[in-house]
Each structure stands twice: as C-alpha cells, then as structure tokens.
Design a protein around this motif. Structure first.
Motif, short mmCIF file in Angstrom:
data_model
loop_
_atom_site.label_atom_id
_atom_site.label_comp_id
_atom_site.label_asym_id
_atom_site.label_seq_id
_atom_site.Cartn_x
_atom_site.Cartn_y
_atom_site.Cartn_z
N GLN A 200 -25.58 -46.90 5.85
CA GLN A 200 -25.34 -45.90 6.88
C GLN A 200 -24.43 -46.43 7.99
N GLY A 201 -24.02 -47.68 7.90
CA GLY A 201 -23.15 -48.26 8.92
C GLY A 201 -21.72 -47.76 8.87
N GLY B 294 -19.99 -45.78 2.92
CA GLY B 294 -21.25 -45.22 2.43
C GLY B 294 -21.03 -44.13 1.39
N LEU B 295 -20.02 -43.28 1.62
CA LEU B 295 -19.71 -42.22 0.66
C LEU B 295 -19.19 -42.79 -0.65
N LEU C 295 -17.29 -45.27 11.75
CA LEU C 295 -18.18 -44.20 12.17
C LEU C 295 -19.50 -44.27 11.39
N PRO C 296 -20.61 -44.54 12.05
CA PRO C 296 -21.89 -44.61 11.34
C PRO C 296 -22.33 -43.22 10.84
N VAL C 297 -23.22 -43.23 9.85
CA VAL C 297 -23.78 -41.98 9.31
C VAL C 297 -25.09 -41.70 10.02
N ILE D 106 -27.65 -41.14 1.35
CA ILE D 106 -27.23 -42.51 1.68
C ILE D 106 -28.38 -43.18 2.44
N GLY D 107 -29.23 -43.87 1.69
CA GLY D 107 -30.39 -44.51 2.31
C GLY D 107 -31.60 -43.60 2.34
#
Length: 446
Positions: free
Chosen positions: A298-299, A304-305, A428-430, A440-441
């Motif tokens: 998520q960072g 992440g995608l 940009l964090p999620v 994602i997580g």
C-alpha cells in the motif's frame, strides 16, 4: 591613557558613524569576498563587445550571488542565439580566458522581446568566481565514508527483508519503535550471506544511476563531482548528491544530464521488480521467497497495482505475501529514484524542471512538493525525513546555464512532465478504502 580611551572615533571615508574596527571589517569582507569584475574591463567590454549590431547597453546592474559581477541591460539587435555566440567568441579575443558571459532573462521586465520570447540581459562574472572549485581531499574522504555506510545500510535492509527467519530479539529491534538497544551482532552473521543479493541490487541501482549521469555528461563536456551517497535503513539509500563541476552550456544539457541518471536507475529497478514478481508467482521458486506484510504494497499506488495485477487477488489479499528478494530491491530502487525526481531544489527532478520550464516554474513546483511532503500525501512515513534531507542538503536551485534563455524542445518538456506524473503515482500511498477495493493488502487485519 584615559584621554585616549575617551576620544571620539576617527572620521573615515565611509562617514563619521563608523569606527576604525568597523572600517577594517568592511575591508576584510571585501578582501575575503569573491573578486569583482575589473571596472577597466567593464568599460572595454561595453565599448568593444556590445554595439548597435548585437546588443545596445542602456543600463548596468550588479550580477551574481553577492553582486560580484555586472549585468548589462539593454536592447537585443538580432537573433539571440547568434548574438550570444558572437559575443562569447569576441569576449575570448578581448579578455582571453578571464570571464564567463551569461545570457539570462531580464529581471523585472514588463514586456517581451519584440522578436518573440523574453527580453534578455548579459551577465559577466570572473571564471574563478562563476566556475565550481575542484574536489578536495576531504570531500573524497567524506564520499568514501558515506559509501561504506551505504553498503552497511543496504546489507541491513537485506537482513531485515528476512524478517520471518530472524530470531525474536532481532525482529523486535526492526519492528518495535521503542527498541533502542541493538541485538547481539553475532545473531545477524548467519543472515549476511543471504542478505547480499538484495544489497547488491540496491547498490547496483545507485551505481547505474550515477553512470547514467556521467554517460550523458561526457559528450557535452560537463564535469561532475564524485557522488556522495546517503545511507538509509528503510530503502538502503536515499540516493546520492552529485554536483556539477562545470557551468552548463544550456538548458537542454541540464535536462539531459539530470534525466539520464534517474532513467538509468529506474530501468534497472523496474527490470528487477518485474523479474522478481514473475519469480514470486513461479511455484518452483518457493525456496527463494521471503514473507513480507501485505500492507507494504500500500506504500505505492503504481507499484501496488502492478503487483496486484501480477500476483493476483488471492496472493495479495492476505496478511503476508511471499515475494522474491528482487521485488524488494526493485521496489526500493524505484522509490529512491522517484524521491530524487521530485521537482524541488537541485534534486534531479528540480534540475530537470528548471531546465525544461524555467526557474519560476521550479518555485511553483517546489512549494507544491514541500506542501505534499509536509502533509504526508507523498512518500508516506518517509515524507518527513526526505523533506528534511532536501531542506538541509538540496534546497537551493541549480545555478544558471551560460545560455539560460533558449527553451528546450517540446518532446523534452513532455518527457519531464510524464516523469513527474509517474513519480507522483509511485510515491502516492494507497488509502485503506481503495486498498480494500483493489485487493492490495488485507486491510481488515491491521
């Protein structure tokens, strides 16, 4: 003796308000400060160099950081690039190798040049004042010590990546914010060998980055300093500080040299990241995988995608994710590259934006970047230490090029714009709601 102590200050050419000590201080400051342009040379250059066919001088002002140079203001009488080239060659004939001539935008100009573009002025500085000094022995020593510390921080990152295999006291040191006392170093020795591949990956990205700068600078005869690597435990390194050791000829060169390093580092980082993701999804590579908390993905929205698309929903929507160490090396390399491409100060991104869009644009980009870092919108938990690092070490914009007026081509501007856009997506964090929606997580477990 009493009469001597009570007598008034001796009048001086600077006025009766100054005593002898103050006058001596002014003289010392003038002596120790940068050497100014010789007034006789100013008259010679104004009479012989400028004229009705090149640039008609109407006014002179101080030029340079401390006003040690002369800025000639006036009216341009031809194509700015041709006039500048002619003035440069004639200046060498007049003064040999004594001065550097800069073509800059006229400060506080109310109107553009009738021929198009901004009005220009010409600044004159002594070469020994305007050109960077050579690298000293102490700078070489500091650079070497920083490189050793960066090796150590990269190895420590490699050890921390094996968190599911480490002894409990070591895990506590890496995960507990209140843990101050480091664990017994002998407990870490068995994990050093397995930490080296990740450390090599992080160091490889750093070296690729610097080689990219030097490869781009060499054909343009631009000199660079040795890199001063900045160690960091979370990413292995914050990158390096590399200074220009010669004046850049134009803004195009500034953009090319600035972008070459991040592009080289990003290419290697993304290669490792992609290969690591493919190996992570290979059933035959399970022995080489390490377990990391899924919330780490998520960072970064972009990374992440990509991870979610490669590993799948089931693997990512869990408490921990099994990944190859190359994923960590690539992730850290891309994050470090993105931080260094932020458009602020004399970071690579700041230099690229200044070269592509001008100094005023860099001021706007810089204020926006500082705001986003301060709010934690970019970079997550690393936003504060990175912002402090930039403020302390990299906040000052790069000095002007010799030709600081001629703009770069459209495709270079587009390239810089795309790079900044990718930097934002990378840093940009999620947020939790979106992470849960995208898988994602496993947000509900934290």
């Amino acid at each position: 003796m009493i009469k001597f102590l009570l007598q008034p200050p001796t009048p001086t050419p600077l006025g009766p308000a100054y005593n002898n000590f103050q006058v001596d201080s002014f003289k010392l400051m003038e002596l120790l400060g940068p050497e100014k342009v010789d007034p006789a040379d100013v008259k010679l250059i104004k009479d012989k160099l400028f004229g009705y066919s090149t640039f008609w001088v109407t006014k002179e002002e101080p030029f340079g950081d401390l006003g040690e140079g002369i800025l000639f203001l006036g009216n341009l009488r031809g194509n700015r690039e041709k006039v500048f080239a002619k003035l440069q060659s004639q200046l060498v004939e007049l003064t040999v190798d004594k001065y550097n001539l800069f073509m800059v935008e006229e400060p506080n100009s109310d109107s553009p040049d009738p021929r198009g573009g901004p009005r220009v002025s010409f600044g004159l500085l002594r070469k020994e004042v305007s050109e960077p000094g050579p690298t000293t022995l102490w700078q070489y020593v500091i650079a070497f010590l920083l490189f050793l510390l960066t090796i150590g921080s990269s190895v420590e990152l490699g050890i921390a990546s094996q968190i599911n295999r480490l002894p409990p006291e070591v895990v506590k040191y890496f995960t507990d914010p209140n843990a101050i006392e480091p664990p017994d170093m002998e407990l870490l020795f068995p994990f050093v060998d397995s930490a080296l591949p990740l450390a090599y990956g992080v160091l490889g990205v750093l070296l690729f980055h610097e080689v990219g700068h030097f490869v781009a600078a060499f054909p343009k005869k631009v000199k660079l300093s040795i890199p001063y690597f900045i160690p960091n435990i979370t990413l292995g390194s914050f990158g390096a500080i590399t200074q220009f050791k010669s004046i850049l000829p134009d803004r195009t060169t500034k953009v090319d040299v600035s972008l070459a390093g991040p592009f080289a580092g990003a290419a290697l980082s993304f290669s490792m990241f992609a290969v690591g993701l493919l190996l992570s999804s290979n059933p035959n590579a399970t022995g080489d995988l390490v377990q990391v908390p899924s919330m780490l993905f998520q960072g970064s929205l972009l990374l992440g995608l990509i991870s979610r698309a490669t590993l799948g929903y089931a693997a990512m929507h869990a408490g921990t994710v099994s990944i190859h160490p190359l994923v960590i090396a690539g992730w850290c390399g891309l994050t470090t590259t993105a931080f260094n491409m932020l458009p602020v100060g004399c970071l690579d991104g700041g230099r690229a934006v200044q070269g592509a869009f001008g100094k005023n644009a860099l001021i706007g980009f810089g204020l926006t970047t500082y705001t986003l870092l301060g709010l934690g919108v970019l970079g997550g938990p690393l936003s504060l230490p990175w912002g402090l690092y930039v403020l302390i070490c990299q906040r000052t914009p790069e000095k002007p090029c010799l030709n600081d007026v001629t703009e770069v081509g459209t495709w270079r501007k587009a390239l810089v714009s795309v790079a900044i856009f990718l930097v934002v997506l990378t840093l940009l964090p999620v947020w939790d709601e979106l992470a849960e929606e995208l898988g994602i997580g496993l947000v509900t477990t934290f």
